[in-house]
Write an enzyme that holds these catalytic residues in place. Structure first.
Site, PDB file in Angstrom:
ATOM      1  N   LYS A   1       0.860  -1.269   0.017  1.00  0.00           N
ATOM      2  CA  LYS A   1      -0.208  -0.122   0.142  1.00  0.00           C
ATOM      3  C   LYS A   1       0.793   1.193  -0.209  1.00  0.00           C
ATOM      4  CE  LYS A   1      -2.049   0.455   3.836  1.00  0.00           C
ATOM      5  NZ  LYS A   1      -2.116   1.192   4.968  1.00  0.00           N
TER       6      LYS A   1
ATOM      7  N   ARG B   1     -10.560   3.935  10.100  1.00  0.00           N
ATOM      8  CA  ARG B   1     -10.469   2.623  10.786  1.00  0.00           C
ATOM      9  C   ARG B   1     -11.626   1.926  11.214  1.00  0.00           C
ATOM     10  NH1 ARG B   1      -4.645   2.774  12.446  1.00  0.00           N
ATOM     11  NH2 ARG B   1      -4.020   1.072  10.763  1.00  0.00           N
TER      12      ARG B   1
ATOM     13  N   ARG C   1      11.214 -12.082   4.670  1.00  0.00           N
ATOM     14  CA  ARG C   1      12.065 -10.932   5.240  1.00  0.00           C
ATOM     15  C   ARG C   1      12.906 -11.514   6.131  1.00  0.00           C
ATOM     16  NH1 ARG C   1       7.771  -6.257   7.042  1.00  0.00           N
ATOM     17  NH2 ARG C   1       7.232  -5.597   4.789  1.00  0.00           N
TER      18      ARG C   1
ATOM     19  N   ARG D   1      12.370 -11.194  12.144  1.00  0.00           N
ATOM     20  CA  ARG D   1      11.587 -10.576  13.246  1.00  0.00           C
ATOM     21  C   ARG D   1      10.390 -11.481  13.586  1.00  0.00           C
ATOM     22  NH1 ARG D   1       9.895  -4.858  12.189  1.00  0.00           N
ATOM     23  NH2 ARG D   1       8.805  -6.162  10.672  1.00  0.00           N
TER      24      ARG D   1
ATOM     25  N   ARG E   1      -2.337 -10.499  12.298  1.00  0.00           N
ATOM     26  CA  ARG E   1      -2.412  -9.342  12.064  1.00  0.00           C
ATOM     27  C   ARG E   1      -3.660  -9.274  10.748  1.00  0.00           C
ATOM     28  NH1 ARG E   1       3.214  -7.515  10.897  1.00  0.00           N
ATOM     29  NH2 ARG E   1       2.274  -5.629   9.667  1.00  0.00           N
TER      30      ARG E   1
END
Ligand SMILES: [Zn+2]
Length: 212
Positions: A13, A88, A127, A160, A171
């Site tokens: 995004k 939101r 990642r 991470r 999430r």
């Protein structure tokens, strides 16, 4: 042109928001950023927000609306804006519509960047970060020359907690639950544009440019 962009974490995004901002000559406004700015500048609202956050409480819809209202009154928004990370909640969306209406404005389009959950999980779990220098790698798009070793400093690469599959799926589910009512709301108003985000960055950008 007044725009809003939605996209799950890891959907790309930010990159597309930057593209639209340049293409249309309007600022890309992230609410996280204006919160931090207001707190740092110690504006009356910023002081209030710092107080609320220091208590660990959530900032109310009313305050979020006020701070967005202040931001879009600035000079750089005279040709419009692109909002990222706001609204939101449904009350925020409705409150924002009323606020815009009062000044004769409206949201022109809402871009929903749609990426399959599996693609996002794949992207984010790839990642890796260097323990020593913080350099970022991606096993798919930017792999290190030697497995598990930083190209820059030879440090060890690690994943991470945020980039682990369990965290990402959690999430994403929070995001979908939170965003679905907003997507429906803008769809019912006939201003929702859904963009297939399961493609290359430039293909997505082209698509967005042709839709706006
Ligand atoms: Zn390194």
């Amino acid at each position: 042109m007044n725009l809003i962009i939605f996209g799950a974490p890891g959907a790309g995004k930010g990159t597309q928001a930057e593209f639209v901002s340049k293409e249309k000559g309007i600022p890309s406004i992230s609410t996280g950023e204006i919160f931090r700015e207001a707190v740092a500048a110690k504006t009356p609202l910023g002081i209030k927000i710092a107080e609320i956050m220091s208590k660990g409480s959530l900032v109310s819809d009313g305050i979020v609306l006020k701070i967005v209202e202040e931001r879009i009154k600035k000079d750089d928004c005279k040709n419009g804006f692109l909002l990222d990370g706001f609204p939101r909640t449904l009350p925020q969306a409705k409150g924002f519509d009323n606020l815009l209406l009062a000044s004769g404005k409206k949201i022109d389009e809402v871009i929903s960047l749609d990426v399959a959950e599996e693609n996002i999980v794949q992207r984010l779990t790839s990642r890796r970060i260097c323990k020593k220098c913080g350099a970022k790698f991606n096993l798919e798009t930017l792999p290190p020359k030697i497995d598990g070793v930083c190209d820059n400093c030879g440090g060890e690469l690690f994943q991470r907690e945020d980039d682990m599959e369990k965290t990402i799926r959690h999430r994403l589910s929070v995001y979908y639950i939170e965003t679905q009512p907003l997507i429906e709301y803008y769809k019912s108003k006939g201003i929702l544009v859904t963009v297939d985000g399961n493609r290359s960055v430039s293909e997505i950008s082209q698509d967005i440019a042709s839709l706006l």
